[in-house]
Enzyme design. Structure first.
Site, short mmCIF file in Angstrom:
data_model
loop_
_atom_site.label_atom_id
_atom_site.label_comp_id
_atom_site.label_asym_id
_atom_site.label_seq_id
_atom_site.Cartn_x
_atom_site.Cartn_y
_atom_site.Cartn_z
N GLU A 266 -61.83 -47.14 29.43
CA GLU A 266 -62.20 -46.97 28.02
C GLU A 266 -63.70 -47.27 27.90
OE1 GLU A 266 -59.36 -48.67 24.99
OE2 GLU A 266 -58.61 -49.64 26.81
N ARG A 486 -53.07 -56.78 38.97
CA ARG A 486 -54.47 -56.80 38.54
C ARG A 486 -55.19 -57.90 39.30
NH1 ARG A 486 -54.98 -57.94 32.40
NH2 ARG A 486 -57.18 -57.98 32.98
N LYS A 496 -61.62 -58.51 28.57
CA LYS A 496 -62.72 -57.88 27.81
C LYS A 496 -63.05 -58.69 26.57
CE LYS A 496 -62.75 -52.98 29.00
NZ LYS A 496 -62.55 -51.61 28.51
#
Length: 771
Positions: A266, A486, A496
């Site tokens: 993104e 992850r 983030k």
């Protein structure tokens, strides 16, 4: 210690944990929370006997809690522990059972694997020991107490896997004593293995070990014909999404049977080291299979996306060494996505809803259907067209998928497909005022781009059912989906939201602060992209969720820089040395690269040089190899010098050393010092600024601290040293250049550097605690 912590220690002691161990548990938040959870699940808050407590502690620290099903089954397993059906010697078998992540807890299988109810009597254990001793008797008589008892224990375990091995060991010791008698002095002498002489060593052909590709776990594109996931509906029906032969053939024809992947960030922030792992998986797999990888920007939220982030991501992908097959955007497919949404409404699998965001949340939490869920298809089509035309305001309507509002999977509770958002998009400008959601867009664009392998991290695993449900309802090609763990790193954050807060609230100096694990920060710190990729390769592609130590990343960085970084010398805290018997300066030669004899540089050996302040002491000691009065040390690439005196200021601080040098190099001191000379008589050496970085957070896993994570910031994570002295050959260094400062570490020239002042960032120290 707070009252809460004292209460926890008291609770640990009640289940039989020693107080010292209990105190140590409190130091590690992860272990502490795990032990508390196990105590609660086992229902022993009021205490239990010590043997059960010790087993519970072992479960808390070694149970495979990274397996979702295993964690779900843990309370049932703990009931076996508290009832005494599972004892310490059965734990390994139990852990192996749960490590397979069984979907169902099959009592019969579990009890068989763990030996529940199996009683190994002392007589049975002794009989097994006697059989093993008899089998090894000849060797035991020959080697006596030098024989490896572990071999005996392993052989007994094969005969009686559920025996109490504390008791077995006692029996072995007793039987060996009966066979061999008292230990003698000879029994305690270690046998030295005779090393064969060079001519005795048999030369054998050493075949190269072929490295197993980390991508070998993925199936071939042509094998994508099976059922991807079993979708169970609340009415008892089951959907088994799978590609038809015709759909798969069409896909293979479009791709030529090659692997197609995508890296889909993104554009709403800077990439971090977790994205480096994702790039290694997506681009690396495509490259390894001679396939193609898209760089696809998931730009469905016009409020969050910025051109700055898009350009940054393109630059970082290139810096990391990856070349996209194509650069695409989800917005490239807005028209196709809209048309497919219309199809979904027509087929009765989507509807326009007027609930507010809070109402949708409440209804989903209570498994209640929207009042507008069963409105006529024509009505939803008309309203969706009005949403597209801008005739409905934001928040007044959404398009929702008609899935299963009684489903146990939250991602099947009528997810939102489209929202009204009257915002200008960075690429499509004002063409659209409705924007598709991630859940609607991601799987469809994967299919439209003929992605063969849709690879993502484990937090998306629960969305697999909605991913395949939507593609099945639209009769589209189904990519192969694989989730992997992850990346989590010690002493830092990768969220983030948290990174954004660190930057916007000025806890760090921007997105490229060298203390952050953003790829921009790692690059500024001086870490090579090739070393980051080597690190990602080393941790592999698995589903095991774990915390990777920073030491491991630094190991790969250090390994590469050791081969590629030119050597030089910089003194961080200069102390002046006057060499009294040096009449004229001479030139000496330093090594730029250790493995390249031709890579050298020249520097003057002058009457005044500067050494590191820590390399001199007024009081000497045997374990100190620097200078002290009457003591010698070797100046790297030059001569041994001996301190004859030193000068202090009015406060007693040493400001100058008086020394002599040994021109014949007859002195052989143990210590070797780095140093910087005066470039000319009376001239100061090149002054530089040096920035030393340490861990950003004090705790290994600051995410565990929840709302207090910012309080864990390391106040000493950045140290700036002004007035360091450097060799003159660094004067032409440019931002991004990397060096090894001998005896100090690896450093990189920072972009803050100017013609007037060079700034160096420490990348890593020379020494490591890894592996």
């Amino acid at each position: 210690m707070s009252e809460a912590m004292e209460a926890s220690v008291e609770l640990f002691c009640r289940i039989g944990i020693e107080e010292t161990t209990a105190q140590n548990i409190m130091v590690n938040p992860k272990v502490r929370s795990s032990v508390l959870a196990v105590i609660k699940e086992a229902g022993v808050q009021n205490g239990c006997n010590k043997s059960v407590g010790n087993v519970l502690y072992t479960v808390a620290t070694k149970y495979p809690a990274n397996r979702a099903n295993a964690l779900r089954h843990r309370p049932k397993f703990l009931s076996y522990v508290t009832s005494g059906k599972i004892k310490s010697h059965q734990l390994d078998a139990a852990f192996r059972y749960f490590s397979s992540d069984p979907e169902e807890f099959l009592v019969e299988d579990f009890e068989r694997v763990c030996g529940v109810g199996v009683v190994v009597s002392p007589e049975d254990a002794e009989l097994a020991v006697e059989k093993v001793l008899e089998k090894n008797k000849a060797k035991l008589l020959d080697e006596r107490y030098k024989f490896n008892v572990g071999i005996l224990l392993a052989q007994v375990r094969e005969l009686q896997p559920f025996a109490d091995f504390t008791y077995v060991k006692k029996v072995i010791d007793k039987k060996m004593y009966e066979l061999l008698g008292e230990r003698t002095a000879e029994d305690d002498v270690k046998t030295k293995k005779k090393k064969p002489k060079p001519e005795e060593v048999k030369k054998e052909e050493i075949l190269p070990v072929e490295e197993v590709s980390p991508y070998s776990i993925f199936p071939k594109p042509e094998d994508n014909i099976g059922v991807h996931v079993e979708i169970r509906f609340s009415d008892g029906t089951v959907l088994n999404p799978a590609n038809t032969k015709a759909i798969l053939e069409k896909h293979l024809k479009a791709t030529g049977g090659r692997v197609y992947t995508r890296f889909p960030p993104e554009p709403n922030g800077y990439l971090h080291i977790g994205h480096a792992k994702a790039m290694f998986v997506d681009f690396g797999f495509a490259c390894d299979a001679n396939g193609c990888c898209y760089l696809r920007f998931d730009d469905t939220n016009p409020d969050a996306e910025k051109e700055e982030y898009i350009e940054h991501i393109k630059e970082i992908v290139e810096w990391m060494g990856w070349k996209p097959f194509k650069i695409t955007y989800s917005s490239d497919y807005f028209q196709e996505l809209y048309e497919l949404a219309v199809e979904l409404i027509k087929s009765g699998h989507a509807y326009v809803d007027h609930q507010t965001a809070d109402e949708i949340k409440e209804y989903r939490e209570n498994f209640k259907e929207s009042p507008w869920r069963n409105r006529p298809v024509e009505e939803s089509l008309d309203l969706f067209e009005k949403m597209k035309a801008g005739l409905i305001e934001e928040g007044q309507a959404t398009l929702r998928m008609k899935q299963d509002m009684k489903n146990e999977n939250y991602n099947m509770l009528d997810l939102i497909a489209y929202r009204v958002k009257k915002a200008s998009h960075p690429r499509t400008k004002d063409k659209w005022c409705i924007y598709p959601s991630y859940d609607f867009t991601h799987c469809i664009v994967d299919s439209l781009e003929n992605i063969s392998h849709s690879l993502c991290t484990l937090e998306f695993e629960s969305r697999r059912v909605s991913y395949y449900w939507l593609l099945d309802r639209l009769n589209l090609y189904l990519p192969y989906v694989w989730e992997y763990s992850r990346l989590n790193m010690t002493n830092n954050v990768l969220s983030k939201r948290k990174l954004n807060r660190l930057v916007t609230e000025k806890y760090v100096d921007g997105w490229d602060d060298p203390r952050l694990l953003t790829l921009a920060g790692l690059r500024r710190r001086g870490m090579p992209a090739t070393a980051i990729n080597a690190f990602c390769r080393s941790i592999g592609i698995t589903r095991s969720d774990n915390l990777i130590r920073m030491d491991k990343l630094e190991h790969f960085v250090r390994d590469e820089l050791n081969k590629t970084a030119p050597r030089t010398m910089v003194v961080l805290h200069p102390l002046k040395v006057v060499i009294e018997n040096l009449e004229a300066a001479e030139e000496v030669e330093g090594k730029r690269l250790p493995d390249d004899p031709s890579a050298t540089y020249k520097m003057p050996f002058t009457r005044v040089v500067y050494i590191e302040r820590s390399d001199f002491r007024t009081k000497d000691s045997k374990d100190f190899y620097g200078l002290a009065k009457g003591k010698s040390a070797l100046l790297r690439y030059a001569y041994p010098i001996t301190c004859v005196d030193y000068v202090c200021d009015k406060d007693g601080e040493v400001i100058e050393i008086r020394a002599t040098y040994d021109a014949k190099k007859s002195i052989k001191p143990k210590g070797v010092l780095h140093w910087v000379p005066e470039p000319a008589e009376g001239a100061r050496p090149l002054e530089v600024e040096v920035r030393l970085f340490d861990r950003l957070f004090l705790s290994e896993d600051p995410a565990e601290l929840k709302d207090t994570w910012l309080e864990d910031l390391n106040p000493h994570s950045k140290q700036v040293i002004h007035g360091a002295f450097a060799l003159d050959n660094l004067r032409t260094a440019k931002p991004g250049d990397r060096f090894q400062f001998e005896r100090t570490g690896y450093f990189c020239v920072d972009p803050d550097s100017s013609a007037e002042k060079l700034v160096f960032n420490r990348t890593v120290t020379l020494k490591t605690s890894y592996p």
